[in-house]
Design a protein around this motif. Structure first.
Motif, PDB file in Angstrom:
ATOM      1  N   GLN A  54     -48.954  23.913  30.396  1.00  0.00           N
ATOM      2  CA  GLN A  54     -48.845  23.730  31.836  1.00  0.00           C
ATOM      3  C   GLN A  54     -47.903  24.738  32.470  1.00  0.00           C
ATOM      4  O   GLN A  54     -48.131  25.211  33.584  1.00  0.00           O
ATOM      5  CB  GLN A  54     -48.374  22.304  32.133  1.00  0.00           C
ATOM      6  CG  GLN A  54     -48.457  21.912  33.592  1.00  0.00           C
ATOM      7  CD  GLN A  54     -48.210  20.435  33.790  1.00  0.00           C
ATOM      8  OE1 GLN A  54     -47.620  19.781  32.946  1.00  0.00           O
ATOM      9  NE2 GLN A  54     -48.654  19.901  34.907  1.00  0.00           N
ATOM     10  N   THR A  55     -46.813  25.071  31.781  1.00  0.00           N
ATOM     11  CA  THR A  55     -45.862  26.054  32.298  1.00  0.00           C
ATOM     12  C   THR A  55     -46.047  27.418  31.632  1.00  0.00           C
ATOM     13  O   THR A  55     -45.230  28.316  31.822  1.00  0.00           O
ATOM     14  CB  THR A  55     -44.409  25.574  32.091  1.00  0.00           C
ATOM     15  OG1 THR A  55     -44.211  25.274  30.703  1.00  0.00           O
ATOM     16  CG2 THR A  55     -44.134  24.337  32.907  1.00  0.00           C
ATOM     17  N   GLY A  56     -47.122  27.552  30.865  1.00  0.00           N
ATOM     18  CA  GLY A  56     -47.454  28.835  30.251  1.00  0.00           C
ATOM     19  C   GLY A  56     -48.803  29.306  30.743  1.00  0.00           C
ATOM     20  O   GLY A  56     -49.101  29.246  31.933  1.00  0.00           O
ATOM     21  N   LYS A  57     -49.631  29.745  29.824  1.00  0.00           N
ATOM     22  CA  LYS A  57     -50.954  30.237  30.189  1.00  0.00           C
ATOM     23  C   LYS A  57     -52.018  29.199  29.877  1.00  0.00           C
ATOM     24  O   LYS A  57     -51.902  28.420  28.931  1.00  0.00           O
ATOM     25  CB  LYS A  57     -51.254  31.542  29.431  1.00  0.00           C
ATOM     26  CG  LYS A  57     -50.360  32.695  29.871  1.00  0.00           C
ATOM     27  CD  LYS A  57     -50.707  33.982  29.147  1.00  0.00           C
ATOM     28  CE  LYS A  57     -49.854  35.130  29.666  1.00  0.00           C
ATOM     29  NZ  LYS A  57     -50.128  36.408  28.957  1.00  0.00           N
ATOM     30  N   SER A  58     -53.055  29.214  30.675  1.00  0.00           N
ATOM     31  CA  SER A  58     -54.194  28.320  30.487  1.00  0.00           C
ATOM     32  C   SER A  58     -55.305  29.108  29.810  1.00  0.00           C
ATOM     33  O   SER A  58     -55.681  30.184  30.286  1.00  0.00           O
ATOM     34  CB  SER A  58     -54.655  27.779  31.831  1.00  0.00           C
ATOM     35  OG  SER A  58     -55.760  26.926  31.687  1.00  0.00           O
ATOM     36  N   VAL A  59     -55.825  28.592  28.703  1.00  0.00           N
ATOM     37  CA  VAL A  59     -56.862  29.296  27.952  1.00  0.00           C
ATOM     38  C   VAL A  59     -58.083  28.401  27.799  1.00  0.00           C
ATOM     39  O   VAL A  59     -57.985  27.179  27.828  1.00  0.00           O
ATOM     40  CB  VAL A  59     -56.353  29.745  26.559  1.00  0.00           C
ATOM     41  CG1 VAL A  59     -55.158  30.673  26.690  1.00  0.00           C
ATOM     42  CG2 VAL A  59     -55.993  28.545  25.688  1.00  0.00           C
TER      43      VAL A  59
END
Length: 320
Positions: free
Chosen positions: A250-255
């Motif tokens: 959620q606070t990083g990247k969405s893959v």
């Protein structure tokens, strides 16, 4: 037929894969019109035409590189005024979502983010989203104005479809806000030789169970055997074991890859929010009660340091 704007993500004329996916989706809604801005914009036309763009609107100016976000919003707003599209499709990157939100506000429209599919509906484009840790699938449409939709990478297969690709210069007048935030320096990212995390068809991630920075070599070896990108959970990143740029969540990247392999990842809701739309999910964890197993297609209960090296060896053997 109605026209659909597709905002082009490119680097000096090299078009990134998510844009080609957007062109595939745009053809379901109408005639794709690509909008390419910045250095090398005109050079994108050939590839865009090969993938269905009936028209390519281009504009090159230093502002796109020298300032953040707003010049691109100005360009898209000008394109909407020129084309009167039925929808605007943007790749669901962090920047893409900001551009989409600002554009929707300016033109008085609704915005849908992180769509995993787009289709034509009787009352306008319908976007599919996967929500609440993949617990629900929703279908939504924008009820006011031009639909502005951001789409996750890997949501559609790239399909070539030759079109005219007529290049036209887009007339853009930059707003006062365009020069509000200046880029003062850039640091090139070191290349790992692996695919970009958000665009990769296969992602191998490590979590707290990896145990340390040096142990990520096991994760990297599996990723390299599959030609995959390497991801990490927030716990692993916060511990300093892997760079923040690799954080999935959620606070990083969405893959949203075709295959996601989680090794030593417990499956906290924060992490699941960033990978829940992966087509096939495999988890390796020695805790049979780990929450990640509620989400997976295939689960292996075992020590990742036993399982992952065997998996890597088997893959390399079959490749050989």
């Amino acid at each position: 037929m109605a026209e659909v704007l597709v905002f082009v993500d490119h680097a000096d004329g090299a078009v990134r894969k998510p844009t080609l996916e957007l062109l595939t989706l745009a053809r379901r809604l109408g005639d794709p019109v690509a909008v390419a801005v910045g250095a090398g914009a005109a050079a994108t036309a050939g590839v865009l035409a090969e993938h269905g763009a009936v028209k390519v609107l281009t504009h090159e100016a230093a502002e796109y590189a020298d300032y953040l976000v707003v010049p691109k919003v100005d360009a898209l707003q000008a394109a909407v005024a020129a084309v009167s599209p039925v929808a605007v499709l943007v790749s669901s990157s962090a920047e893409g979502k900001e551009v989409a939100a600002r554009l929707a506000l300016r033109i008085g429209s609704g915005v849908i983010t992180d769509a995993v599919d787009v289709e034509a509906g009787e009352q306008g484009p319908v976007a599919t989203q996967s929500v609440f840790a993949a617990g629900f699938t929703t279908k939504s449409r924008v009820s006011k104005g031009v639909a502005v939709i951001t789409v996750k990478p890997n949501s559609a297969a790239v399909e070539a479809a030759a079109a005219a690709g007529t290049v036209e210069e887009l007339a853009v007048t930059f707003s006062e806000q365009a020069t509000g935030t200046k880029v003062t320096a850039r640091t090139p990212r070191e290349s790992t030789g692996r695919p970009e995390l958000t665009e990769a068809a296969v992602v191998v991630s490590g979590g707290r169970g990896v145990g340390g920075a040096e142990s990520f070599a096991v994760i990297e070896a599996l990723a390299d055997s599959l030609g995959a990108a390497v991801g990490a959970s927030r716990a692993a990143v916060d511990a300093g074991w892997y760079p923040h740029t690799a954080q999935v969540g959620q606070t990083g990247k969405s893959v949203s890859p075709q295959l996601y392999i989680a090794s030593g990842v417990s499956g906290a809701i924060q992490h699941r929010a960033g990978m829940q739309t992966s087509k096939t999910i495999v988890a390796i964890n020695k805790d049979a009660e780990a929450p990640i197993f509620d989400l997976v297609d295939y689960g292996v209960v075992g020590d990742l340091f036993d399982v992952v090296p065997q998996l890597t060896e088997e893959i390399n053997t079959r490749k050989g």
